[in-house]
Design a protein around this motif. Structure first.
Motif, PDB file in Angstrom:
ATOM      1  N   ARG A  97       0.796  -1.127  -0.281  1.00 47.15           N
ATOM      2  CA  ARG A  97       0.156  -0.013  -0.085  1.00 47.15           C
ATOM      3  C   ARG A  97       0.988   1.296   0.009  1.00 47.15           C
ATOM      4  NH1 ARG A  97      -1.820  -1.570   6.254  1.00 47.15           N
ATOM      5  NH2 ARG A  97      -2.124  -3.493   5.081  1.00 47.15           N
ATOM      6  N   ARG A  98       2.317   1.159   0.101  1.00 47.61           N
ATOM      7  CA  ARG A  98       3.053   2.177   0.183  1.00 47.61           C
ATOM      8  C   ARG A  98       3.638   2.374  -1.494  1.00 47.61           C
ATOM      9  NH1 ARG A  98       5.266   3.903   5.173  1.00 47.61           N
ATOM     10  NH2 ARG A  98       4.275   2.321   6.805  1.00 47.61           N
ATOM     11  N   ILE A  99       3.057   1.639  -2.357  1.00 42.52           N
ATOM     12  CA  ILE A  99       3.846   1.771  -3.722  1.00 42.52           C
ATOM     13  C   ILE A  99       2.758   2.607  -4.274  1.00 42.52           C
ATOM     14  CG2 ILE A  99       4.456   0.399  -5.811  1.00 42.52           C
ATOM     15  CD1 ILE A  99       4.485  -2.013  -4.185  1.00 42.52           C
ATOM     16  N   ARG A 100       3.475   3.768  -4.990  1.00 45.93           N
ATOM     17  CA  ARG A 100       2.758   4.689  -5.963  1.00 45.93           C
ATOM     18  C   ARG A 100       3.203   4.258  -7.525  1.00 45.93           C
ATOM     19  NH1 ARG A 100       2.084  10.451  -3.046  1.00 45.93           N
ATOM     20  NH2 ARG A 100       1.540   9.432  -1.003  1.00 45.93           N
ATOM     21  N   PHE A 101       2.106   3.582  -8.114  1.00 47.08           N
ATOM     22  CA  PHE A 101       2.499   2.924  -9.450  1.00 47.08           C
ATOM     23  C   PHE A 101       1.982   4.228 -10.487  1.00 47.08           C
ATOM     24  CE2 PHE A 101       0.877  -0.934  -7.123  1.00 47.08           C
ATOM     25  CZ  PHE A 101       2.171  -1.799  -7.475  1.00 47.08           C
ATOM     26  N   GLY A 102       2.992   4.016 -11.539  1.00 46.19           N
ATOM     27  CA  GLY A 102       2.694   4.848 -12.557  1.00 46.19           C
ATOM     28  C   GLY A 102       3.546   6.122 -12.386  1.00 46.19           C
ATOM     29  N   HIS A 103       4.437   6.042 -11.340  1.00 46.10           N
ATOM     30  CA  HIS A 103       5.260   7.254 -10.972  1.00 46.10           C
ATOM     31  C   HIS A 103       6.793   7.019 -11.594  1.00 46.10           C
ATOM     32  CE1 HIS A 103       2.038   8.687  -8.663  1.00 46.10           C
ATOM     33  NE2 HIS A 103       2.703   9.254  -7.857  1.00 46.10           N
ATOM     34  N   LYS A 104       7.069   7.814 -12.609  1.00 47.29           N
ATOM     35  CA  LYS A 104       8.415   7.674 -13.170  1.00 47.29           C
ATOM     36  C   LYS A 104       9.295   8.894 -12.684  1.00 47.29           C
ATOM     37  CE  LYS A 104      10.879   6.806 -17.501  1.00 47.29           C
ATOM     38  NZ  LYS A 104      11.642   5.552 -16.986  1.00 47.29           N
ATOM     39  N   VAL A 105      10.137   8.735 -12.110  1.00 45.46           N
ATOM     40  CA  VAL A 105      11.322   9.661 -11.595  1.00 45.46           C
ATOM     41  C   VAL A 105      12.111  10.138 -12.757  1.00 45.46           C
ATOM     42  CG1 VAL A 105      12.964  10.186  -9.886  1.00 45.46           C
ATOM     43  CG2 VAL A 105      11.101   8.634  -9.196  1.00 45.46           C
ATOM     44  N   ARG A 106      12.084  11.465 -12.891  1.00 43.17           N
ATOM     45  CA  ARG A 106      13.087  11.722 -14.020  1.00 43.17           C
ATOM     46  C   ARG A 106      14.182  12.516 -13.520  1.00 43.17           C
ATOM     47  NH1 ARG A 106      12.628   9.778 -18.659  1.00 43.17           N
ATOM     48  NH2 ARG A 106      10.250   9.720 -19.484  1.00 43.17           N
ATOM     49  N   SER A 107      14.115  13.059 -12.343  1.00 44.57           N
ATOM     50  CA  SER A 107      15.129  13.809 -11.816  1.00 44.57           C
ATOM     51  C   SER A 107      15.131  13.904 -10.377  1.00 44.57           C
ATOM     52  CB  SER A 107      15.733  15.197 -12.333  1.00 44.57           C
ATOM     53  OG  SER A 107      14.355  15.910 -11.940  1.00 44.57           O
ATOM     54  N   ALA A 108      16.309  14.078  -9.832  1.00 39.34           N
ATOM     55  CA  ALA A 108      16.340  14.013  -8.364  1.00 39.34           C
ATOM     56  C   ALA A 108      17.478  15.403  -7.908  1.00 39.34           C
ATOM     57  CB  ALA A 108      16.552  12.851  -7.604  1.00 39.34           C
ATOM     58  N   ALA A 109      17.020  16.310  -7.344  1.00 40.49           N
ATOM     59  CA  ALA A 109      17.940  17.610  -6.840  1.00 40.49           C
ATOM     60  C   ALA A 109      18.005  17.656  -5.480  1.00 40.49           C
ATOM     61  CB  ALA A 109      17.549  18.840  -7.658  1.00 40.49           C
ATOM     62  N   TRP A 110      19.326  17.634  -4.884  1.00 44.32           N
ATOM     63  CA  TRP A 110      19.692  17.711  -3.611  1.00 44.32           C
ATOM     64  C   TRP A 110      20.053  19.239  -3.258  1.00 44.32           C
ATOM     65  CZ3 TRP A 110      19.294  15.650   1.055  1.00 44.32           C
ATOM     66  CH2 TRP A 110      19.878  16.101   2.032  1.00 44.32           C
ATOM     67  N   SER A 111      19.466  19.601  -2.276  1.00 45.56           N
ATOM     68  CA  SER A 111      19.506  21.161  -1.802  1.00 45.56           C
ATOM     69  C   SER A 111      20.095  20.928  -0.334  1.00 45.56           C
ATOM     70  CB  SER A 111      18.275  21.770  -1.744  1.00 45.56           C
ATOM     71  OG  SER A 111      18.391  22.739  -0.865  1.00 45.56           O
TER      72      SER A 111
END
Ligand SMILES: Cc1cc2nc3c(=O)[nH]c(=O)nc-3n(C[C@H](O)[C@H](O)[C@H](O)COP(=O)(O)OP(=O)(O)OC[C@H]3O[C@@H](n4cnc5c(N)ncnc54)[C@H](O)[C@@H]3O)c2cc1C
Length: 507
Positions: A97-111
């Motif tokens: 139940r924690r999975i979010r399907f259809g969620h493609k991660v394109r980028s990840a930016a660290w601040s």
């Protein structure tokens, strides 16, 4: 776009991502998290690959999770059985139940100022842009592109009147019954699919440019079966798992130490299984040493039996060009085919193709160095999963998940906001992350992170050593720095001892 925030985000709901989620639930109970999955179902590899006969080539006592016993009879399991196992595990640990399907991660930016990752995501069929943030990121997105397998340039392919198939995109309408099938390739996919197709095709030809080592083992594990008959399930699983880990590691060491003896043994077994019907030296004696590339497995010798029976045959040659009815080879021979299966390898892709940046600077994975085989130099609060290539993937994946849990708990306890590995010697020599000589790894060498030559910067195929470095070595050893570059937090503590700490820029 919304701004939901989590303590931890996991990318990928395959074998590794589900394993990481289970570990987070049990080891970091107070942490909020979600699993972001590009596809509409979980299982990754074991849901994607649907070609006939798809199966593991590791035994399942080590490819399954250490925390959830493998109870099926087969030690070498079919893709669907593995998928069911992953699904059942996700349900049992309530991480489904924690999975979010259809969620493609394109980028990840660290601040560093905010001490958080901001993920740009495409959500749902309409690819709705969405932002999520987290304090810690686990990337368990596998190691290859889901768009399709690697396909070399085939001269004259446009003339071919048959069907050219990518095993990564196998569909039920591919009718091979009674057909002439050509399988191009010599890797794990070819070795798996040839005997499976040969059961119902008119004939299958396995066409390889060069040979691969193929090793036979029983699809059932006699020791595990005996243990299971005598002992409680969990104990029997544990013992079978450790025996398989030890045997696998010993065999790997033997091959690396005594390559000539290992080669002789592997060839002798192939010769024995094939009889006089197939020239083992021509088709099963590679130019390289065992484990310079991954060994291929034939459970119960199914490939050898298919070849011996005449339902399949093997050709070592190069394709000159495709013709209307098949292929013409460099030797001048031709092979007729109704269906050609391009088992020509995967398109390797690190970190799920996600664009990474740290404080506005792009971090190309190929320019980073791995730390303990789990983090990337200069990249804070991120752990990525890249399993073993010479043992079951899950052994390493699980150690990496446990390491992530240690880091997450330590960050929480200490009040420091970030931890990142930094190499003290910028001139440290670099090597490819995977020193396999296979063309898939050679093609991707630039894209993959590098490893250093020693200490936590070297990535070894050693489960025992990784247990020490990932589970038991002090977290701050060998280059991992906890720091707090952002606004002060009230409860900062020494990350090692947990004692109250006086602020400093970095440690
Ligand atoms: C046919 C086949 C057989 C294999 N057999 C074995 C074996 O017997 N033993 C062994 O050790 N290894 C084997 N491997 C390697 C195998 O991939 C691993 O064992 C294991 O399944 C990898 O699990 P994973 O979760 O890390 O990656 P995957 O199974 O690849 O799952 C990754 C998941 O991440 C998702 N994802 C990727 N990018 C993104 C993104 N940007 N955003 C959101 N989601 C994303 C994918 O959709 C996928 O669901 C095999 C590989 C193949 C292809």
């Amino acid at each position: 776009m919304t701004g939901e925030h989590f303590d931890v985000l996991i990318v990928g709901a395959g074998l590794s991502g589900i394993g990481a989620a289970c570990r987070l639930r049990t080891r970091c109970p107070g942490s909020s998290f979600a699993v972001l999955e590009a596809r509409d179902d979980l299982g990754g590899t074991w849901d994607l690959f649907r070609y006939p006969g798809v199966r593991s080539d590791s035994e399942m006592f080590t490819l399954s999770y250490s925390f959830r016993p493998w109870t099926h009879a087969a030690a070498i399991a079919g893709g669907r059985t593995i998928l069911t196992y992953i699904r059942d595990t996700a349900r049992e640990f309530a991480v489904d139940r924690r999975i979010r399907f259809g969620h493609k991660v394109r980028s990840a930016a660290w601040s560093s100022a905010e001490a958080r990752w901001t993920l740009e995501i495409e959500a749902g069929p309409a690819r709705r842009p969405l932002q999520l943030t987290c304090g810690f990121l686990i990337i368990s997105a596998g190691y290859y592109s889901y768009k399709g397998g690697y396909r070399p340039e085939f001269a004259g392919i446009e003339r071919f009147g048959g069907r050219l198939v990518d095993p990564q995109r196998w569909t039920d309408d591919i009718d091979f019954v009674g057909k002439q099938v050509l399988v191009i390739g010599s890797g794990a996919t070819a070795v798996t699919i040839v005997p499976a197709l040969a059961r119902r095709a008119a004939h299958v030809v396995m066409l390889q440019r060069s040979p691969t080592y193929v090793i036979e083992r029983a699809s059932r594990d006699a020791i595990a079966d005996t243990l299971r008959a005598a002992l409680p399930e969990r104990l029997a699983f544990r013992i079978a798992r450790w025996i398989n880990i030890a045997v696998g590691a010993a065999f790997y060491r033997f091959c690396r130490r005594f390559p000539r003896a290992a080669r002789w043994l592997l060839l002798a077994r192939a010769r024995d299984a094939l009889g006089s019907s197939v020239e083992a030296t021509k088709h099963f004696a590679p130019r390289y040493a065992p484990w310079d590339q991954r060994l291929c497995l034939t459970p119960d010798g199914d490939l050898f039996r298919a070849l011996r029976s005449g339902r399949a045959s093997i050709v070592t040659d190069t394709i000159a060009n495709f013709t209307e009815t098949g292929v013409a080879l460099a030797s001048g021979e031709t092979i007729e085919a109704d269906i050609a299966v391009a088992a020509t390898g995967l398109e390797l892709q690190p970190l799920g193709g996600i664009r990474l940046s740290v404080d506005g600077a792009d971090m190309a994975p190929g320019e980073t160095t791995v730390f303990k085989g789990a983090m990337l130099s200069g990249v804070p609060n991120l752990v990525f999963v890249f399993g073993y290539t010479a043992a079951a993937w899950t052994l390493k994946a699980d150690l990496v998940s446990l390491y992530a849990c240690r880091l997450i708990n330590r960050l929480k306890r200490s009040g420091f906001r970030q931890c990142a590995p930094r190499a003290s010697d910028p001139a440290m020599a670099k090597r490819p992350l995977v020193d396999f000589s296979s063309s898939a790894y050679r093609r991707a060498a630039e894209k993959l992170p590098k490893q250093g030559t020693g200490g936590p910067w070297a990535s070894r195929q050693s489960y025992w050593r990784d247990i020490l470095t990932l589970r038991f070595a002090p977290l701050q050893s060998g280059g991992l720095r906890f720091s707090d570059p952002g606004p002060a937090t009230p409860a900062r503590r020494n990350p090692t001892t947990g004692a109250p700490h006086r602020p400093s820029a970095a440690r």
